[in-house]
Design an enzyme around this catalytic site. Structure first.
Site, PDB file in Angstrom:
ATOM      1  N   HIS A 113      39.489  20.961 -13.790  1.00  0.00           N
ATOM      2  CA  HIS A 113      40.381  20.896 -14.945  1.00  0.00           C
ATOM      3  C   HIS A 113      41.087  22.230 -15.119  1.00  0.00           C
ATOM      4  CE1 HIS A 113      39.350  16.946 -16.617  1.00  0.00           C
ATOM      5  NE2 HIS A 113      38.094  17.202 -16.290  1.00  0.00           N
TER       6      HIS A 113
ATOM      7  N   LYS B 291      24.833  17.836 -15.352  1.00  0.00           N
ATOM      8  CA  LYS B 291      26.270  17.964 -15.565  1.00  0.00           C
ATOM      9  C   LYS B 291      26.800  19.280 -15.000  1.00  0.00           C
ATOM     10  CE  LYS B 291      29.868  17.817 -19.121  1.00  0.00           C
ATOM     11  NZ  LYS B 291      30.176  17.633 -20.564  1.00  0.00           N
TER      12      LYS B 291
ATOM     13  N   GLU C  67      43.895  22.640 -16.135  1.00  0.00           N
ATOM     14  CA  GLU C  67      44.760  22.559 -17.316  1.00  0.00           C
ATOM     15  C   GLU C  67      44.039  22.909 -18.612  1.00  0.00           C
ATOM     16  OE1 GLU C  67      42.612  18.652 -17.382  1.00  0.00           O
ATOM     17  OE2 GLU C  67      43.413  19.994 -15.851  1.00  0.00           O
TER      18      GLU C  67
ATOM     19  N   SER D  59      34.072  20.033 -15.624  1.00  0.00           N
ATOM     20  CA  SER D  59      33.238  19.404 -16.635  1.00  0.00           C
ATOM     21  C   SER D  59      33.063  17.947 -16.240  1.00  0.00           C
ATOM     22  CB  SER D  59      33.893  19.519 -18.023  1.00  0.00           C
ATOM     23  OG  SER D  59      33.104  18.871 -18.999  1.00  0.00           O
TER      24      SER D  59
ATOM     25  N   ARG E 173      30.127  20.473 -29.327  1.00  0.00           N
ATOM     26  CA  ARG E 173      30.011  19.044 -29.670  1.00  0.00           C
ATOM     27  C   ARG E 173      28.673  18.480 -29.209  1.00  0.00           C
ATOM     28  NH1 ARG E 173      33.469  15.823 -25.788  1.00  0.00           N
ATOM     29  NH2 ARG E 173      31.611  16.352 -24.545  1.00  0.00           N
TER      30      ARG E 173
ATOM     31  N   CYS F 213      40.268  14.966 -11.857  1.00  0.00           N
ATOM     32  CA  CYS F 213      38.846  14.719 -12.151  1.00  0.00           C
ATOM     33  C   CYS F 213      38.464  13.254 -11.921  1.00  0.00           C
ATOM     34  CB  CYS F 213      38.522  15.179 -13.572  1.00  0.00           C
ATOM     35  SG  CYS F 213      36.747  15.438 -13.830  1.00  0.00           S
TER      36      CYS F 213
END
Length: 449
Positions: free
Chosen positions: A235, A163, A237, A192, A249, A142
């Protein structure tokens, strides 16, 4: 095979419960195996979560991994205790003289800043430069990938209009590459991020190749020509709930985030997310470790700084080393098969051979006979008669003219002069070309030519 981690790392308990084979320092000390040394530069604020995610993937391979954790000395982690950082993380000053088979550089939540404005940018540049001479293959994730493309090749990042958050469909741009070997035509990866790199900027650099991308998320995976630099924008992972926790969040902070794309069933955030990337994540890291690290890293990793590497797997090899074990050299017929295999490919110019193995279940291997001779002179005469008989049978079957007695006598005389048991036993396993030093090799070379 296990991944070796520091004693008491918090990830151990989580991964053990998931049946991931994790080996601590104490247990690994009892094994005599050359592990792969992997360095993880963890730039994420959620240190423990990221450690666990990547350790899970690295540990799901048939290779033994020795993992070291690295932090930047110019930035102090705020979301994890300093006790944790002191116990498990090293600084660049502590490891700069070491060499590593592989390295992972994670993303970081600083993508809206210019690279040069990041607190630890100068230190990161020093680490990335160091990696070219001290790391065999580096895997960037990333923002880490964007930073490396900028540092190594001058490729800028660009801020997205909104985003990019969700799980996106991807395809392979280069289907013959080893990094995505075994992948389906379509696979899924979480993203992300607020920034991206343009495909045309990457393709303008001859040393880089785009190997996977997404219609919605853009470029996903890029590699350098020599396979020593891997750049991954997503990502893979991530845990099943990582995007969920980020989303909740941001909602709690009043940021009014968009629902992550293709993550919840029918975009209903009251439903559990659908996990579609886990198998691809495991395969991606397994392929990197196997083909780009294990298969090509030097055994003496201190030579990394001097190596001039070809790609991990070349489409055409001008030189090949062939290994034939005892069973494949047990009889004259087996020797004929091996000679045929060698003639099929002119690139097979170096051959590693073993002494003849068993012809049948109740037979004795030549190497076992040599082991019996070592340190037992009273068995020497009888065993050398047995060994001579075996080789004569092979020579007669191949209709060769071969001075067998002189060859065996030389081995015996050399052993008696230097008294080395290792010398005697090793007459069955030698790698040579043209000038053979053991009888199996001499016969095979004669038969092939």
């Amino acid at each position: 095979m296990p991944i070796k981690v520091p004693n008491n790392l918090p990830a151990v308990d989580t991964l053990t419960k998931e049946n991931v084979f994790v080996m601590t320092d104490a247990r690994a000390m009892t094994q005599d195996i050359r592990p792969l040394h992997i360095l993880l530069l963890n730039l994420m604020p959620t240190k423990i979560e990221t450690e666990t995610q990547l350790t899970r993937l690295l540990g799901n391979t048939p290779l033994q991994i020795e993992l070291e954790l690295l932090q930047t000395g110019t930035h102090k982690a705020r979301n994890v205790s300093q006790e944790h950082m002191l116990a498990f993380y090293k600084t660049f000053h502590e490891i700069r003289n070491n060499y590593y088979d592989g390295m992972i550089i994670t993303g970081a939540p600083v993508e809206l800043m210019e690279f040069e404005e990041v607190e630890y940018w100068d230190e990161l540049c020093e680490i990335m430069e160091w990696s070219k001479s001290h790391v065999h293959s580096t895997f960037h994730i990333c923002w880490g990938a964007q930073a490396a493309l900028y540092y190594h090749y001058g490729i800028p990042k660009h801020v997205l209009q909104k985003k990019l958050s969700g799980v996106y469909e991807h395809h392979l741009d280069y289907k013959n590459g080893m990094l995505f070997r075994g992948f389906d035509d379509v696979f899924y990866v979480p993203h992300s991020r607020n920034t991206t790199v343009n495909r045309e900027d990457i393709e303008a650099v001859s040393e880089l190749k785009v190997i996977a991308s997404s219609p919605e998320a853009g470029v996903f995976a890029v590699k350098s020509e020599n396979d020593r630099q891997i750049f991954v924008m997503g990502h893979s992972e991530y845990d099943w709930d990582t995007l969920l926790n980020e989303y909740l969040r941001d909602k709690k902070a009043g940021l009014d985030p968009a629902v992550p794309d293709h993550y919840f069933p029918e975009d209903d955030d009251t439903q559990p997310p659908v996990v579609r990337w886990r198998s691809c994540a495991n395969l991606l890291y397994s392929n990197w470790l196997n083909y780009f690290v294990y298969q090509s890293t030097p055994y003496d990793i201190s030579t990394i700084s001097r190596e001039d590497l070809a790609p991990a797997l070349q489409e055409r090899a001008d030189l090949k080393v062939a290994k034939f074990g005892g069973t494949s050299l047990a009889t004259a017929v087996q020797f004929q098969k091996v000679a045929g295999i060698l003639r099929e490919d002119p690139a097979r110019r170096y051959i590693v051979v073993s002494a003849p193995g068993k012809r049948r279940k109740d037979d004795v291997k030549i190497t076992d006979m040599l082991i019996e001779c070592a340190g037992n002179p009273e068995l020497m005469d009888q065993r050398f008669i047995d060994i001579t008989s075996r080789f004569r049978e092979i020579v007669r079957g191949l209709k060769l003219s071969f001075d067998l007695d002189a060859e065996l006598e030389k081995i015996r005389r050399d052993y008696e002069q230097n008294g080395s048991d290792a010398f005697l036993i090793s007459r069955g396993n030698i790698s040579v070309r043209g000038s053979w030093r053991n009888i199996s090799g001499r016969i095979l070379w004669t038969r092939q030519n």
